[in-house]
Write a protein that holds these residues in place. Structure first.
Motif, PDB file in Angstrom:
ATOM      1  N   LEU A  16      12.851  77.883  71.102  1.00 47.05           N
ATOM      2  CA  LEU A  16      13.843  77.956  70.036  1.00 47.05           C
ATOM      3  C   LEU A  16      15.127  77.249  70.451  1.00 47.05           C
ATOM      4  CD1 LEU A  16      13.538  81.729  69.045  1.00 47.05           C
ATOM      5  CD2 LEU A  16      12.386  79.780  67.990  1.00 47.05           C
ATOM      6  N   SER A  17      15.852  76.737  69.468  1.00 47.99           N
ATOM      7  CA  SER A  17      17.175  76.185  69.745  1.00 47.99           C
ATOM      8  C   SER A  17      18.110  77.355  70.080  1.00 47.99           C
ATOM      9  CB  SER A  17      17.697  75.429  68.520  1.00 47.99           C
ATOM     10  OG  SER A  17      17.992  76.337  67.473  1.00 47.99           O
ATOM     11  N   ARG A  18      19.283  77.046  70.568  1.00 50.23           N
ATOM     12  CA  ARG A  18      20.254  78.085  70.899  1.00 50.23           C
ATOM     13  C   ARG A  18      20.566  78.936  69.670  1.00 50.23           C
ATOM     14  NH1 ARG A  18      25.821  78.984  70.983  1.00 50.23           N
ATOM     15  NH2 ARG A  18      26.527  80.140  72.803  1.00 50.23           N
ATOM     16  N   GLU A  19      20.781  78.291  68.533  1.00 49.07           N
ATOM     17  CA  GLU A  19      21.110  79.008  67.300  1.00 49.07           C
ATOM     18  C   GLU A  19      19.948  79.888  66.841  1.00 49.07           C
ATOM     19  OE1 GLU A  19      21.589  75.702  67.741  1.00 49.07           O
ATOM     20  OE2 GLU A  19      23.765  75.690  67.879  1.00 49.07           O
ATOM     21  N   ILE A  22      19.754  82.960  69.169  1.00 48.12           N
ATOM     22  CA  ILE A  22      20.803  83.930  68.854  1.00 48.12           C
ATOM     23  C   ILE A  22      20.439  84.690  67.584  1.00 48.12           C
ATOM     24  CG2 ILE A  22      23.200  84.170  68.076  1.00 48.12           C
ATOM     25  CD1 ILE A  22      23.857  81.851  70.044  1.00 48.12           C
ATOM     26  N   ASP A  23      19.959  83.977  66.580  1.00 46.80           N
ATOM     27  CA  ASP A  23      19.562  84.606  65.320  1.00 46.80           C
ATOM     28  C   ASP A  23      18.415  85.594  65.536  1.00 46.80           C
ATOM     29  OD1 ASP A  23      19.798  84.800  62.384  1.00 46.80           O
ATOM     30  OD2 ASP A  23      17.790  83.916  62.405  1.00 46.80           O
ATOM     31  N   ALA A  24      17.396  85.185  66.301  1.00 44.06           N
ATOM     32  CA  ALA A  24      16.245  86.059  66.559  1.00 44.06           C
ATOM     33  C   ALA A  24      16.674  87.312  67.322  1.00 44.06           C
ATOM     34  CB  ALA A  24      15.176  85.296  67.343  1.00 44.06           C
ATOM     35  N   GLN A  25      17.525  87.154  68.325  1.00 40.76           N
ATOM     36  CA  GLN A  25      17.971  88.301  69.115  1.00 40.76           C
ATOM     37  C   GLN A  25      18.880  89.214  68.297  1.00 40.76           C
ATOM     38  OE1 GLN A  25      15.673  88.280  71.136  1.00 40.76           O
ATOM     39  NE2 GLN A  25      16.670  88.305  73.126  1.00 40.76           N
TER      40      GLN A  25
END
Length: 109
Positions: A16-19, A22-25
């Motif tokens: 996953l990309s950084r964004e 962050i969204d998944a977490q």
């Protein structure tokens, strides 16, 4: 936790990309906080740590600082008025605390 699809990673986090990570977490964190009182005794920090390790693994729990630094700080440093106002709200995630530090020689001038 293993049977709950909201705690599963749709794709491996490494891809996953950084964004996206962050969204998944953040989504897993929101889901966890909605269910945490049904899953563990919040007074038992070891139980909470075990649960968050099961959900987040090596990526870490986004609210770690809140639970391992902010809440203990409230309990040990706040006077009775502040404690009665903020501890219940902190335990139910109505208030989220964090930590900030400045160091000498790092831009204060």
């Amino acid at each position: 936790v293993a049977a709950d699809p909201d705690f599963a990673n749709r794709r491996p986090l490494e891809f996953l990309s950084r964004e996206e990570r962050i969204d998944a977490q953040a989504k897993k964190c929101k889901h966890l906080m909605e269910k945490v009182y049904d899953l563990v005794d919040m007074a038992d920090l070891q139980e909470l740590v075990h649960l968050t390790n099961e959900v987040f693994g090596t990526d870490g729990f986004p609210l770690t600082i809140h639970f391992v630094a902010f809440i203990p700080f409230l309990k040990s440093q706040a006077d009775a008025d502040i404690l009665s106002e903020f501890l219940p709200r902190s335990l139910t995630i109505q208030v989220i605390g964090t930590y900030a530090q400045t160091e000498m020689g790092h831009g204060e001038n």
